[in-house]
Design a protein around this motif. Structure first.
Motif, PDB file in Angstrom:
ATOM      1  N   MET A 123      19.381  39.197  28.851  1.00 40.65           N
ATOM      2  CA  MET A 123      18.296  40.158  28.863  1.00 40.65           C
ATOM      3  C   MET A 123      18.816  41.581  28.701  1.00 40.65           C
ATOM      4  O   MET A 123      18.252  42.384  27.941  1.00 40.65           O
ATOM      5  CB  MET A 123      17.493  40.030  30.141  1.00 40.65           C
ATOM      6  CG  MET A 123      16.324  40.981  30.191  1.00 40.65           C
ATOM      7  SD  MET A 123      15.326  40.651  31.632  1.00 40.65           S
ATOM      8  CE  MET A 123      14.384  42.160  31.652  1.00 40.65           C
ATOM      9  N   MET A 154      13.491  37.926  37.515  1.00 39.56           N
ATOM     10  CA  MET A 154      13.012  38.089  36.159  1.00 39.56           C
ATOM     11  C   MET A 154      11.541  37.727  36.069  1.00 39.56           C
ATOM     12  O   MET A 154      11.088  36.763  36.672  1.00 39.56           O
ATOM     13  CB  MET A 154      13.828  37.226  35.195  1.00 39.56           C
ATOM     14  CG  MET A 154      15.265  37.685  35.049  1.00 39.56           C
ATOM     15  SD  MET A 154      16.289  36.601  34.016  1.00 39.56           S
ATOM     16  CE  MET A 154      15.520  36.800  32.410  1.00 39.56           C
ATOM     17  N   ARG A 187      12.875  43.273  35.168  1.00 35.41           N
ATOM     18  CA  ARG A 187      12.479  44.479  34.463  1.00 35.41           C
ATOM     19  C   ARG A 187      11.170  44.993  35.027  1.00 35.41           C
ATOM     20  O   ARG A 187      10.264  44.248  35.336  1.00 35.41           O
ATOM     21  CB  ARG A 187      12.328  44.179  32.975  1.00 35.41           C
ATOM     22  CG  ARG A 187      12.039  45.393  32.122  1.00 35.41           C
ATOM     23  CD  ARG A 187      12.609  45.235  30.731  1.00 35.41           C
ATOM     24  NE  ARG A 187      12.166  44.025  30.109  1.00 35.41           N
ATOM     25  CZ  ARG A 187      11.273  43.978  29.122  1.00 35.41           C
ATOM     26  NH1 ARG A 187      10.710  45.076  28.702  1.00 35.41           N
ATOM     27  NH2 ARG A 187      10.942  42.847  28.561  1.00 35.41           N
ATOM     28  N   ASP A 201      10.143  37.562  30.433  1.00 36.66           N
ATOM     29  CA  ASP A 201      11.583  37.712  30.215  1.00 36.66           C
ATOM     30  C   ASP A 201      12.306  36.382  30.345  1.00 36.66           C
ATOM     31  O   ASP A 201      13.310  36.151  29.673  1.00 36.66           O
ATOM     32  CB  ASP A 201      12.154  38.740  31.190  1.00 36.66           C
ATOM     33  CG  ASP A 201      11.567  40.125  30.971  1.00 36.66           C
ATOM     34  OD1 ASP A 201      11.398  40.501  29.799  1.00 36.66           O
ATOM     35  OD2 ASP A 201      11.256  40.806  31.957  1.00 36.66           O
ATOM     36  N   ASN A 254      14.633  35.100  27.460  1.00 34.14           N
ATOM     37  CA  ASN A 254      16.062  35.236  27.731  1.00 34.14           C
ATOM     38  C   ASN A 254      16.639  34.184  28.666  1.00 34.14           C
ATOM     39  O   ASN A 254      17.822  34.263  29.008  1.00 34.14           O
ATOM     40  CB  ASN A 254      16.338  36.625  28.328  1.00 34.14           C
ATOM     41  CG  ASN A 254      15.944  37.747  27.394  1.00 34.14           C
ATOM     42  OD1 ASN A 254      16.522  37.915  26.333  1.00 34.14           O
ATOM     43  ND2 ASN A 254      14.929  38.518  27.770  1.00 34.14           N
TER      44      ASN A 254
END
Length: 389
Positions: free
Chosen positions: A219, A185, A2, A189, A193
């Motif tokens: 996620m 990731m 992200r 995160d 997740n």
């Protein structure tokens, strides 16, 4: 994963008086971060071991400022990232990990093509995961006053991963912005997740495709992915229509789009859901409708070109044909795009940085000026528009 790569390039820069403390002596900054970690509840010895060997990484700062690939038009960008070899390997991975994808689709409702596309684009199916020291990169970027608010939380998350045994500050490597593993990731995160999909007692996103894929799916679900719904569909558009309707923020039902002459290329709508019409290179280029799940892609990356390419590649991996490139008007050079942005800004439009990137602000400004000048308002900047301004 992200907020990666172009995502970081497209977020407005922090001011010198950043909301979060940054800058100054790097050694002093490290000490302040260590003290703050302890104040947050970290074990002092663990925090000391975590921060002790951290070094400022100039290559990380250089990478943060290199974003030229995201100035490419969609067609060029897609052709650069998508190859027959990547499609073949994606399909082979779909077969090899079919049990994991079946589980993902049952538990999270995320289609296998979506994860395969991210896996391909982020690390070429795990082959190139980055060789930047993760902790050095995160602390360097937290110290840098461009975007400290993004990276400070990731430093503390990395410390928590270290305390749990899931990260080694000396040896863990990844992308320049601190992402780790096959689907890239960030530490925060991973904490929220990470999934031990292979059942070996650890979450290993660097060497376990099953862990990486399940974690990525979890996620996406946490970011709002709607189970078992489509995300993108190629369409044909009529020779003329109100092109200003082609915008992410405008959503219509399939029936409403049909009334305007828009039709699925394969003859059938993927779903009866609100959708936006996307014309990445104007009304004479490729055309797609984007369903609600498409919006979730922007939580992964904020570059429109990257997101559209990843979403399209996911459909290709699941059998969609090669898109119709059409015959769009040539795009602008980097210098022309910057000149256009300067002209748009001079007319009062908020285009963000003069960076040559066709972001959301520049697209909106282009559309507004096209409407004012009586040009097709498709948000695609051309020399005709540049000259008219």
């Amino acid at each position: 994963m992200r907020q990666t790569l172009a995502a970081l390039a497209l977020i407005p820069l922090a001011t010198a008086a950043a909301a979060q403390e940054c800058g100054g002596s790097f050694a002093d900054f490290k000490q302040r971060m260590e003290s703050e970690a302890v104040a947050r509840g970290a074990d002092p010895a663990t925090a000391r071991a975590f921060f002790d060997g951290v070094r400022q990484d100039q290559e990380t700062l250089a990478a943060d400022r290199r974003q030229g690939v995201f100035t490419l038009p969609f067609t060029d960008f897609a052709r650069r990232l998508i190859s027959a070899d990547r499609i073949n390997r994606g399909q082979a991975n779909a077969r090899q990990y079919a049990d994991t994808f079946d589980r993902i689709e049952a538990e999270y409702g995320v289609s296998r093509g979506v994860l395969l596309a991210f896996w391909a684009f982020e690390t070429d199916y795990g082959a190139f995961q980055g060789d930047f020291n993760t902790v050095n990169s995160l602390v360097t970027l937290a110290h840098d006053c461009r975007r400290p608010e993004l990276f400070r939380p990731q430093v503390f998350a990395a410390l928590e991963l270290f305390a749990q045994g899931g990260l080694d500050p000396d040896t863990t490597t990844g992308a320049w912005a601190g992402e780790i593993g096959m689907v890239q990731m960030l530490p925060e995160d991973i904490l929220e997740n990470g999934v031990d999909a292979d059942g070996n007692g650890t979450v290993d996103l660097k060497t376990s495709p099953r862990d990486a894929l399940m974690s990525g799916a979890k996620m996406l679900q946490s970011l709002g992915w709607r189970a078992n719904e489509p995300w993108l569909e190629e369409v044909d558009v009529p020779a003329s229509m109100d092109w200003s309707q082609a915008a992410l923020e405008i959503k219509k039902s399939p029936a409403e789009w049909e009334a305007l002459g828009v039709a699925p290329r394969d003859g059938d709508w993927d779903a009866d859901l609100p959708a936006s019409l996307l014309l990445p290179q104007g009304h004479e280029g490729p055309a797609f409708v984007a369903y609600p799940n498409f919006d979730v892609y922007f939580e992964w990356n904020q570059s429109f070109t990257y997101v559209l390419t990843a979403a399209y590649f996911a459909t290709r991996l699941e059998g969609a044909p090669v898109f119709d490139a059409g015959n769009p008007a040539p795009g602008l050079s980097d210098a022309q795009m910057k000149s256009l942005q300067q002209k748009l800004a001079a007319r009062g439009h908020d285009v963000g940085d003069i960076d040559g990137i066709l972001g959301a602000g520049t697209r909106a400004a282009v559309r507004a000026e096209q409407q004012r000048l009586g040009l097709p308002a498709d948000a695609w900047p051309t020399t005709q528009l540049l000259n008219a301004l």
